[in-house]
Design a protein around this motif. Structure first.
Motif, PDB file in Angstrom:
ATOM      1  N   ASN A  33       9.138  27.389   9.535  1.00 22.17           N
ATOM      2  CA  ASN A  33       8.445  27.356   8.241  1.00 22.17           C
ATOM      3  C   ASN A  33       7.018  27.891   8.361  1.00 22.17           C
ATOM      4  OD1 ASN A  33      10.581  26.369   6.816  1.00 22.17           O
ATOM      5  ND2 ASN A  33       9.918  24.230   6.864  1.00 22.17           N
ATOM      6  N   ALA A  37       5.336  31.129   6.638  1.00 24.05           N
ATOM      7  CA  ALA A  37       4.142  31.002   5.796  1.00 24.05           C
ATOM      8  C   ALA A  37       3.022  31.934   6.254  1.00 24.05           C
ATOM      9  CB  ALA A  37       3.665  29.550   5.786  1.00 24.05           C
ATOM     10  N   ASP A  58      -0.357  24.559  11.008  1.00 23.65           N
ATOM     11  CA  ASP A  58      -0.421  26.021  10.974  1.00 23.65           C
ATOM     12  C   ASP A  58      -1.593  26.472  10.112  1.00 23.65           C
ATOM     13  OD1 ASP A  58       0.286  26.523   8.147  1.00 23.65           O
ATOM     14  OD2 ASP A  58       2.281  25.789   8.668  1.00 23.65           O
ATOM     15  N   MET A  63       0.802  25.380   0.291  1.00 19.11           N
ATOM     16  CA  MET A  63       1.649  25.150  -0.886  1.00 19.11           C
ATOM     17  C   MET A  63       0.818  24.613  -2.047  1.00 19.11           C
ATOM     18  SD  MET A  63       4.972  23.294   0.826  1.00 19.11           S
ATOM     19  CE  MET A  63       4.216  22.744   2.345  1.00 19.11           C
ATOM     20  N   ALA A  71       9.245  21.031  -2.029  1.00 20.26           N
ATOM     21  CA  ALA A  71       9.593  21.350  -0.642  1.00 20.26           C
ATOM     22  C   ALA A  71      10.467  20.272  -0.014  1.00 20.26           C
ATOM     23  CB  ALA A  71       8.327  21.543   0.187  1.00 20.26           C
ATOM     24  N   ALA A  76      15.759  23.510  -2.164  1.00 16.03           N
ATOM     25  CA  ALA A  76      14.587  24.076  -2.832  1.00 16.03           C
ATOM     26  C   ALA A  76      13.918  24.998  -1.817  1.00 16.03           C
ATOM     27  CB  ALA A  76      13.631  22.964  -3.245  1.00 16.03           C
ATOM     28  N   THR A  77      13.861  26.264  -2.136  1.00 17.15           N
ATOM     29  CA  THR A  77      13.285  27.231  -1.199  1.00 17.15           C
ATOM     30  C   THR A  77      12.531  28.320  -1.945  1.00 17.15           C
ATOM     31  OG1 THR A  77      13.786  28.843   0.540  1.00 17.15           O
ATOM     32  CG2 THR A  77      15.458  28.575  -1.154  1.00 17.15           C
ATOM     33  N   SER A  78      11.503  28.857  -1.282  1.00 18.71           N
ATOM     34  CA  SER A  78      10.777  29.968  -1.888  1.00 18.71           C
ATOM     35  C   SER A  78      11.250  31.290  -1.298  1.00 18.71           C
ATOM     36  CB  SER A  78       9.286  29.787  -1.602  1.00 18.71           C
ATOM     37  OG  SER A  78       9.099  29.684  -0.197  1.00 18.71           O
ATOM     38  N   LYS A  79      12.332  31.229  -0.461  1.00 20.77           N
ATOM     39  CA  LYS A  79      12.632  32.399   0.368  1.00 20.77           C
ATOM     40  C   LYS A  79      13.820  33.243  -0.079  1.00 20.77           C
ATOM     41  CE  LYS A  79      10.484  29.647   3.848  1.00 20.77           C
ATOM     42  NZ  LYS A  79      10.630  28.821   5.038  1.00 20.77           N
ATOM     43  N   PHE A  93      16.091  29.887   4.680  1.00 18.03           N
ATOM     44  CA  PHE A  93      16.705  30.341   3.425  1.00 18.03           C
ATOM     45  C   PHE A  93      17.539  29.228   2.806  1.00 18.03           C
ATOM     46  CE2 PHE A  93      19.604  31.421   6.846  1.00 18.03           C
ATOM     47  CZ  PHE A  93      20.834  30.977   6.388  1.00 18.03           C
ATOM     48  N   ARG A  94      17.848  28.174   3.594  1.00 13.05           N
ATOM     49  CA  ARG A  94      18.770  27.149   3.107  1.00 13.05           C
ATOM     50  C   ARG A  94      18.075  26.071   2.282  1.00 13.05           C
ATOM     51  NH1 ARG A  94      23.595  27.115   6.508  1.00 13.05           N
ATOM     52  NH2 ARG A  94      23.905  24.975   5.823  1.00 13.05           N
ATOM     53  N   GLY A  95      16.747  25.972   2.451  1.00 12.39           N
ATOM     54  CA  GLY A  95      16.013  24.996   1.666  1.00 12.39           C
ATOM     55  C   GLY A  95      16.411  23.563   1.939  1.00 12.39           C
ATOM     56  N   ALA A  97      15.854  22.033   5.352  1.00 16.80           N
ATOM     57  CA  ALA A  97      15.309  21.464   6.577  1.00 16.80           C
ATOM     58  C   ALA A  97      14.346  20.317   6.271  1.00 16.80           C
ATOM     59  CB  ALA A  97      14.623  22.544   7.397  1.00 16.80           C
ATOM     60  N   LEU A  98      13.361  20.577   5.422  1.00 15.04           N
ATOM     61  CA  LEU A  98      12.380  19.523   5.131  1.00 15.04           C
ATOM     62  C   LEU A  98      13.051  18.306   4.490  1.00 15.04           C
ATOM     63  CD1 LEU A  98       9.056  21.167   3.904  1.00 15.04           C
ATOM     64  CD2 LEU A  98       9.503  19.881   5.997  1.00 15.04           C
ATOM     65  N   THR A 141      -1.154  24.262   6.732  1.00 11.73           N
ATOM     66  CA  THR A 141      -0.311  23.101   6.444  1.00 11.73           C
ATOM     67  C   THR A 141      -0.150  22.249   7.703  1.00 11.73           C
ATOM     68  OG1 THR A 141       0.899  24.388   4.797  1.00 11.73           O
ATOM     69  CG2 THR A 141       1.990  22.405   5.621  1.00 11.73           C
TER      70      THR A 141
HETATM   71  P1  ADP Z   1      13.546  26.894   3.845  1.00 11.46           P
HETATM   72  O1  ADP Z   1      12.641  27.176   4.972  1.00 11.46           O
HETATM   73  O2  ADP Z   1      14.962  27.229   4.168  1.00 11.46           O
HETATM   74  O3  ADP Z   1      13.096  27.480   2.558  1.00 11.46           O
HETATM   75  P2  ADP Z   1      12.626  24.191   4.161  1.00 11.46           P
HETATM   76  O4  ADP Z   1      13.210  22.887   3.745  1.00 11.46           O
HETATM   77  O5  ADP Z   1      12.384  24.401   5.596  1.00 11.46           O
HETATM   78  O6  ADP Z   1      13.584  25.316   3.600  1.00 11.46           O
HETATM   79  O7  ADP Z   1      11.279  24.406   3.365  1.00 11.46           O
HETATM   80  C1  ADP Z   1      11.277  24.339   1.949  1.00 11.46           C
HETATM   81  C2  ADP Z   1      10.124  25.125   1.362  1.00 11.46           C
HETATM   82  O8  ADP Z   1       8.903  24.486   1.666  1.00 11.46           O
HETATM   83  C3  ADP Z   1       9.964  26.517   1.908  1.00 11.46           C
HETATM   84  O9  ADP Z   1      10.778  27.425   1.216  1.00 11.46           O
HETATM   85  C4  ADP Z   1       8.488  26.796   1.726  1.00 11.46           C
HETATM   86  O10 ADP Z   1       8.242  27.297   0.433  1.00 11.46           O
HETATM   87  C5  ADP Z   1       7.865  25.421   1.810  1.00 11.46           C
HETATM   88  N1  ADP Z   1       7.229  25.199   3.134  1.00 11.46           N
HETATM   89  C6  ADP Z   1       7.752  24.482   4.150  1.00 11.46           C
HETATM   90  N2  ADP Z   1       6.927  24.459   5.206  1.00 11.46           N
HETATM   91  C7  ADP Z   1       5.834  25.208   4.879  1.00 11.46           C
HETATM   92  C8  ADP Z   1       4.627  25.576   5.544  1.00 11.46           C
HETATM   93  N3  ADP Z   1       4.373  25.187   6.806  1.00 11.46           N
HETATM   94  N4  ADP Z   1       3.734  26.341   4.865  1.00 11.46           N
HETATM   95  C9  ADP Z   1       3.993  26.748   3.610  1.00 11.46           C
HETATM   96  N5  ADP Z   1       5.119  26.435   2.930  1.00 11.46           N
HETATM   97  C10 ADP Z   1       6.037  25.669   3.529  1.00 11.46           C
END
Ligand code: ADP
Ligand code: MG
Length: 599
Positions: A33, A37, A58, A63, A71, A76-79, A93-95, A97-98, A141
């Motif tokens: 992540n 970013a 990092d 965000m 997040a 939920a993903t921005s990717k 891409f799977r949205g 992990a977090l 972040t």
């Molecule tokens: P993914 O990476 O597959 O999109 P994650 O669950 O890992 O799914 O993260 C969800 C969203 O949180 C990311 O798409 C991103 O927009 C935001 N995000 C997570 N970690 C960071 C970070 N370290 N800095 C900025 N944005 C983050």
């Protein structure tokens, strides 16, 4: 019993089982992540190997208030801005992990959103999140994950020791660091610094600082391009190898993947120069258009599928083979270092003192170093005089010196113990194991002949029938044309057997047909291709070469010795025997001066 929809927290806990299998997996997702970013520095701080606490900081873009809340939600993903899995341009891409991590731990996030200049924080415990609050976080972040798996006691029980969890964390950090040299990485465990990698411009310096200078010195660079696919990286010289294949790294579009395809390719490329039980260290980067590779195979994104695995495989094998052939005349510098160590006086106390043979009056056993120089030279002259006329006098070797000294393996000056050729080069000396070298030369000649004239087949009077099951027959018959080229002609025999019609005459009847066929099937299944037949043939050639080569113990004259050296320089792969042992060692004048304490 009634079907019902599971609550969101439970769904997340189930997903967490796949995505975050252990602390290292959480570390991997969080670093990915940070990379996504746009961070240029990432700090990873773990306690008890990540079991107690993981903090990743990092300096990426951060965000906004809406993003920090979303997040932590699943899917939920921005990717994936274009809503398609065809073009994946980020590591994530799977949205999920977090969301998965937060479902099984106590997670807090602080972030500074570069675009708006605002800072926000949020807290989540076992999937229950707070509302975002403004905070004073200055840059990037910071994500803190405490007590991973505290809400899933079953998983908690399966945690390994701190040591093995930390090894996994470090391995994951190193893999990502290899692929992103322009990002600085720092890793600490229990407050102790474990890794500190400054940002560098090129991959090679990053790899050297991770895999050690030895690797840097003993790796061949490779680069190839096929259509839109690019392969590049570094692979060890055949004389630089390890007992395990764990030091073979493959990155596909910047993603560290574990793929058995790689191991098959490596084995195939090195088959001829390395014993089956030894493994070269290597790092390969493969860049492909994202439409040619599917990364959506595994929840932890550790595996990929290629659209055309056959072409990827042949690209990897051929570029490894090319590199091996180009580097084939070299031996690893570690060979030189271990030679030096063997000579070094500090090793002497491990060697039994030579007092005993003296005491018994066994003068023949007087070590050279103890002998008077005059005595030594007298013995040397005597032995030359007693040699047959075919042996050139020392003077002739000296004459041959000026012009041949400039060759890489230099000019032969003496033969010791009837097996070691000592040659003088422009900047040092070379010791050649004449038996090993000659074996390689003959082996290469045999192989060449086989390539030119093809494999001679020999028909079997009565075809050998081997019982298999239906799928095994299928697997084998798909490769029938390739096997036939290697002299092994197979035909299906009923539904569940094959008949061997011909075998390469080189192999004759010295092999166990049944085992050969079973091994072929296994290898094809494991690696989707086989070079077993070729290896078998090469083994026979190699045994023949061993019998046909100059035995140790044969005296050679200067011309013969120099001819052998020149032949080695011309022959591909002559730096090692067929099992990866070096055929020569080189010591520079500097090395020799070191031995005598002149440096
Ligand atoms: P993914 O990476 O597959 O999109 P994650 O669950 O890992 O799914 O993260 C969800 C969203 O949180 C990311 O798409 C991103 O927009 C935001 N995000 C997570 N970690 C960071 C970070 N370290 N800095 C900025 N944005 C983050
Ligand atoms: Mg992610």
């Amino acid at each position: 019993m009634r079907i019902r929809y599971l609550p969101e927290t439970l769904i997340n806990q189930i997903a967490a089982g796949e995505v975050v299998e252990r602390p290292a997996a959480a570390v991997k997702e969080l670093i990915e992540n940070a990379i996504d970013a746009g961070a240029s520095a990432i700090d990873i701080d773990v306690i008890e190997g990540g079991k107690k606490r993981i903090v990743i900081s990092d300096n990426g873009h951060g965000m906004s208030r809406e993003e920090i809340a979303a997040a932590l939600d699943r899917h939920a993903t921005s990717k994936l801005p274009h809503d398609t899995l065809e073009t994946i341009e980020h590591l994530g891409f799977r949205g999920e992990a977090l969301a998965s991590i937060a479902a099984v731990s106590k997670t807090s996030i602080q972030t500074h959103h570069k675009e708006s200049g605002e800072s926000w924080e949020i807290y989540c415990e076992a999937g229950k999140k707070s509302t975002p609050k403004p905070c004073a976080h200055p840059n990037g972040t910071r994500i803190e994950v405490r007590d991973l798996f505290f809400s899933t006691p079953a998983r908690l029980k399966f945690q390994k020791t701190e040591r093995s969890e930390f090894i996994a964390v470090k391995d994951c950090v190193t893999r990502l660091a290899m692929a992103y040299p322009q990002i600085a990485f720092k890793l600490t465990n229990n407050g102790e610094s474990k890794l500190s990698l400054p940002a560098v411009l090129d991959q090679q310096s990053r790899l050297s600082s991770i895999l050690g200078r030895d690797f840097g010195e003993n790796a061949m660079e490779l680069k190839s391009k096929r259509d839109e696919a690019k392969l590049w990286g570094f692979a060890a010289l055949p004389t630089y190898h390890r007992g395990s294949s764990q030091y073979q790294y493959l990155f596909v579009n910047g993603r560290a993947v574990r793929d058995k395809l790689l191991h098959g390719c490596v084995r195939s490329a090195y088959a001829d120069v390395l014993h089956r039980d030894r493994h070269p260290v290597l790092v390969l980067f493969l860049d492909l258009p994202s439409t040619d590779v599917d990364v959506n195979v595994h929840p932890a994104k550790a595996e990929v599928r290629f659209r055309d695995p056959q072409s990827i495989r042949s690209m990897i094998i051929s570029s490894l083979k090319n590199a091996i052939h180009e580097g084939g005349f070299q031996t690893a510098s570690t060979v030189r270092h271990s030679t030096l160590r063997a000579f070094k006086p500090e090793n002497d106390h491990h060697v039994p003192t030579p007092a005993l043979p003296f005491a018994r009056g066994n003068t023949a056993a007087v070590p050279r170093t103890y002998a008077q120089p005059s005595f030594l030279s007298e013995r040397v002259t005597n032995s030359y005089e007693s040699q047959s006329a075919a042996i050139a006098p020392t003077a002739r070797v000296e004459e041959a010196l000026p012009e041949t000294q400039s060759y890489p393996l230099g000019a032969a000056r003496a033969q010791l113990h009837e097996n070691y050729i000592v040659a003088q080069t422009e900047s040092g000396m070379v010791i050649v194991d004449q038996h090993a070298a000659h074996e390689r030369l003959i082996y290469e000649r045999f192989k060449n002949q086989m390539q030119k004239n093809g494999v001679v087949k020999q028909g079997l009077l009565t075809p050998e029938i081997i019982d298999l099951d239906e799928t095994q027959v299928d697997v084998l018959m798909q490769h029938a044309p390739a096997l036939s080229k290697m002299g092994l002609e197979l035909e299906p025999f009923g539904k569940d057997a094959v008949a061997i019609q011909t075998v390469p005459s080189l192999l004759g009847d010295r092999i166990d047909f049944k085992r050969l066929i079973y091994n072929l099937v296994d290898e094809i299944r494991d690696f989707e291709h086989t070079n077993l037949m070729e290896n078998h043939l090469n083994e026979v050639l190699s045994t023949m070469a061993c019998h046909g080569s100059v035995r140790s113990g044969r005296r050679m004259n200067a011309e013969e010795m120099n001819a052998l050296l020149r032949q080695m320089e011309k022959t591909p792969l002559s730096g090692q025997c067929n099992h990866g042992r070096p055929t020569y060692v080189e010591l520079s004048l500097k090395d020799i001066e070191k031995l005598f304490g002149r440096r």
